[in-house]
Scaffold this motif. Sequence first.
Motif, PDB file in Angstrom:
ATOM      1  N   UNK A 292      29.940  33.251  35.857  1.00  0.00           N
ATOM      2  CA  UNK A 292      31.152  33.267  36.684  1.00  0.00           C
ATOM      3  C   UNK A 292      32.130  34.255  36.059  1.00  0.00           C
ATOM      4  N   UNK A 293      32.679  35.144  36.856  1.00  0.00           N
ATOM      5  CA  UNK A 293      33.617  36.142  36.339  1.00  0.00           C
ATOM      6  C   UNK A 293      34.895  36.128  37.175  1.00  0.00           C
ATOM      7  N   UNK A 294      36.023  36.185  36.486  1.00  0.00           N
ATOM      8  CA  UNK A 294      37.323  36.308  37.144  1.00  0.00           C
ATOM      9  C   UNK A 294      37.939  37.631  36.712  1.00  0.00           C
ATOM     10  N   UNK A 295      38.341  38.417  37.689  1.00  0.00           N
ATOM     11  CA  UNK A 295      38.960  39.721  37.438  1.00  0.00           C
ATOM     12  C   UNK A 295      40.420  39.627  37.881  1.00  0.00           C
ATOM     13  N   UNK A 296      41.339  39.850  36.945  1.00  0.00           N
ATOM     14  CA  UNK A 296      42.771  39.690  37.201  1.00  0.00           C
ATOM     15  C   UNK A 296      43.516  40.981  36.902  1.00  0.00           C
ATOM     16  N   UNK A 297      44.345  41.414  37.832  1.00  0.00           N
ATOM     17  CA  UNK A 297      45.162  42.617  37.635  1.00  0.00           C
ATOM     18  C   UNK A 297      46.519  42.212  37.068  1.00  0.00           C
ATOM     19  N   UNK A 298      46.887  42.799  35.947  1.00  0.00           N
ATOM     20  CA  UNK A 298      48.173  42.515  35.322  1.00  0.00           C
ATOM     21  C   UNK A 298      49.234  43.538  35.713  1.00  0.00           C
ATOM     22  N   UNK A 299      48.798  44.790  35.822  1.00  0.00           N
ATOM     23  CA  UNK A 299      49.757  45.857  36.113  1.00  0.00           C
ATOM     24  C   UNK A 299      49.052  46.963  36.883  1.00  0.00           C
ATOM     25  N   UNK A 300      49.783  47.607  37.816  1.00  0.00           N
ATOM     26  CA  UNK A 300      49.203  48.688  38.595  1.00  0.00           C
ATOM     27  C   UNK A 300      48.434  48.172  39.800  1.00  0.00           C
ATOM     28  N   UNK A 301      47.668  49.031  40.401  1.00  0.00           N
ATOM     29  CA  UNK A 301      46.857  48.666  41.562  1.00  0.00           C
ATOM     30  C   UNK A 301      45.520  49.380  41.472  1.00  0.00           C
ATOM     31  N   UNK A 302      44.479  48.726  41.961  1.00  0.00           N
ATOM     32  CA  UNK A 302      43.140  49.311  41.965  1.00  0.00           C
ATOM     33  C   UNK A 302      42.294  48.599  43.008  1.00  0.00           C
ATOM     34  N   UNK A 303      41.046  49.032  43.134  1.00  0.00           N
ATOM     35  CA  UNK A 303      40.139  48.435  44.105  1.00  0.00           C
ATOM     36  C   UNK A 303      38.894  47.930  43.402  1.00  0.00           C
ATOM     37  N   UNK A 304      38.533  46.678  43.682  1.00  0.00           N
ATOM     38  CA  UNK A 304      37.288  46.102  43.173  1.00  0.00           C
ATOM     39  C   UNK A 304      36.281  46.097  44.320  1.00  0.00           C
ATOM     40  N   UNK A 305      35.145  46.752  44.101  1.00  0.00           N
ATOM     41  CA  UNK A 305      34.080  46.790  45.101  1.00  0.00           C
ATOM     42  C   UNK A 305      33.016  45.770  44.739  1.00  0.00           C
ATOM     43  N   UNK A 306      32.635  44.926  45.696  1.00  0.00           N
ATOM     44  CA  UNK A 306      31.619  43.909  45.478  1.00  0.00           C
ATOM     45  C   UNK A 306      30.465  44.100  46.453  1.00  0.00           C
ATOM     46  N   UNK A 307      29.254  44.167  45.914  1.00  0.00           N
ATOM     47  CA  UNK A 307      28.072  44.329  46.747  1.00  0.00           C
ATOM     48  C   UNK A 307      27.312  45.591  46.387  1.00  0.00           C
TER      49      UNK A 307
ATOM     50  N   UNK B  37      25.613  49.297  46.436  1.00  0.00           N
ATOM     51  CA  UNK B  37      26.146  50.603  46.838  1.00  0.00           C
ATOM     52  C   UNK B  37      25.775  50.882  48.287  1.00  0.00           C
ATOM     53  N   UNK B  38      26.725  51.351  49.055  1.00  0.00           N
ATOM     54  CA  UNK B  38      26.493  51.654  50.459  1.00  0.00           C
ATOM     55  C   UNK B  38      26.908  50.539  51.395  1.00  0.00           C
ATOM     56  N   UNK B  39      26.997  49.304  50.860  1.00  0.00           N
ATOM     57  CA  UNK B  39      27.411  48.181  51.708  1.00  0.00           C
ATOM     58  C   UNK B  39      28.406  47.276  50.986  1.00  0.00           C
ATOM     59  N   UNK B  40      29.029  47.809  49.921  1.00  0.00           N
ATOM     60  CA  UNK B  40      29.976  47.003  49.140  1.00  0.00           C
ATOM     61  C   UNK B  40      31.277  46.789  49.915  1.00  0.00           C
ATOM     62  N   UNK B  41      31.900  45.631  49.680  1.00  0.00           N
ATOM     63  CA  UNK B  41      33.181  45.318  50.305  1.00  0.00           C
ATOM     64  C   UNK B  41      34.312  45.698  49.356  1.00  0.00           C
ATOM     65  N   UNK B  42      35.342  46.344  49.870  1.00  0.00           N
ATOM     66  CA  UNK B  42      36.474  46.780  49.060  1.00  0.00           C
ATOM     67  C   UNK B  42      37.542  45.704  49.014  1.00  0.00           C
ATOM     68  N   UNK B  43      38.071  45.455  47.822  1.00  0.00           N
ATOM     69  CA  UNK B  43      39.136  44.466  47.640  1.00  0.00           C
ATOM     70  C   UNK B  43      40.306  45.139  46.918  1.00  0.00           C
ATOM     71  N   UNK B  44      41.301  45.657  47.677  1.00  0.00           N
ATOM     72  CA  UNK B  44      42.484  46.255  47.046  1.00  0.00           C
ATOM     73  C   UNK B  44      43.278  45.167  46.315  1.00  0.00           C
ATOM     74  N   UNK B  45      43.678  45.435  45.081  1.00  0.00           N
ATOM     75  CA  UNK B  45      44.359  44.439  44.254  1.00  0.00           C
ATOM     76  C   UNK B  45      45.621  45.022  43.633  1.00  0.00           C
ATOM     77  N   UNK B  46      46.655  44.187  43.562  1.00  0.00           N
ATOM     78  CA  UNK B  46      47.898  44.566  42.901  1.00  0.00           C
ATOM     79  C   UNK B  46      48.220  43.584  41.796  1.00  0.00           C
ATOM     80  N   UNK B  47      49.373  43.722  41.156  1.00  0.00           N
ATOM     81  CA  UNK B  47      49.744  42.837  40.044  1.00  0.00           C
ATOM     82  C   UNK B  47      49.696  41.363  40.442  1.00  0.00           C
ATOM     83  N   UNK B  48      48.995  40.559  39.640  1.00  0.00           N
ATOM     84  CA  UNK B  48      48.882  39.135  39.897  1.00  0.00           C
ATOM     85  C   UNK B  48      47.717  38.748  40.785  1.00  0.00           C
ATOM     86  N   UNK B  49      47.049  39.734  41.422  1.00  0.00           N
ATOM     87  CA  UNK B  49      45.903  39.434  42.282  1.00  0.00           C
ATOM     88  C   UNK B  49      44.646  39.268  41.436  1.00  0.00           C
TER      89      UNK B  49
END
Length: 203
Positions: free
Chosen positions: A125-140, A142-154
């Motif tokens: 089990x993995x939890x990915x937490x953004x503390x500062x800034x913004x980025x995108x976590x892709x899950x799935x 390659x070619x069919x991954x879902x994008x999850x835009x994340x900001x501080x606290x997400x």
Amino acid sequence: MSDLGTRIRVYRGMRGMTVRALAGEAKASPSFISQLERGQTSASIGMLRRIASALGITVADLFNEDDEPAHRVVTRAERPELATGPGTRKFLISQRPLRTLEMYAGEFDPGSSTGDEPYTHGESQEIFLVLRGSLTLWLGPAGSAAAHPLGPGDSVEYRTSVPHRVVNDGDETAEVLWVISPPTPSAGEAAAGQAAAVEAEQS
């Protein structure tokens, strides 16, 4: 040998590994691992190294009889840094020997990522937490991954067996945390090796 076997069994339990899984990682038979944990046989240094590597610890940890400290303080300056790609930095927060979880802090400069391809590690089990800034976590895959835009606290929670990739598509350096439970063999081995290297440089 009885004490050694007990420590191997305890670390294996903390990692959530079966006897068969540990045997596979260490290139040994399940019956041998079972006998070793019960103190009914001995192991070569080479075998102990493979077992320790599979558990994300060192051979020295297997023989360490010191009581577990009540707490361990690690300052920001003391955090072991792991080798990563250009524009990224990753630091080990949970200290050796890795037990029930592992935690990392990371920094991603604008335009940097964990790599061109998504990656997996173990089945935890993995939890990915953004503390500062913004980025995108892709899950799935390659070619069919879902994008999850994340900001501080997400944050996002997922299995480490799901292909994932992090990209900083913002205009400032992002700071993140990874929490993984139980520690995954590949990540644990890398963390233990890097921590040992840092300790050697400082000694």
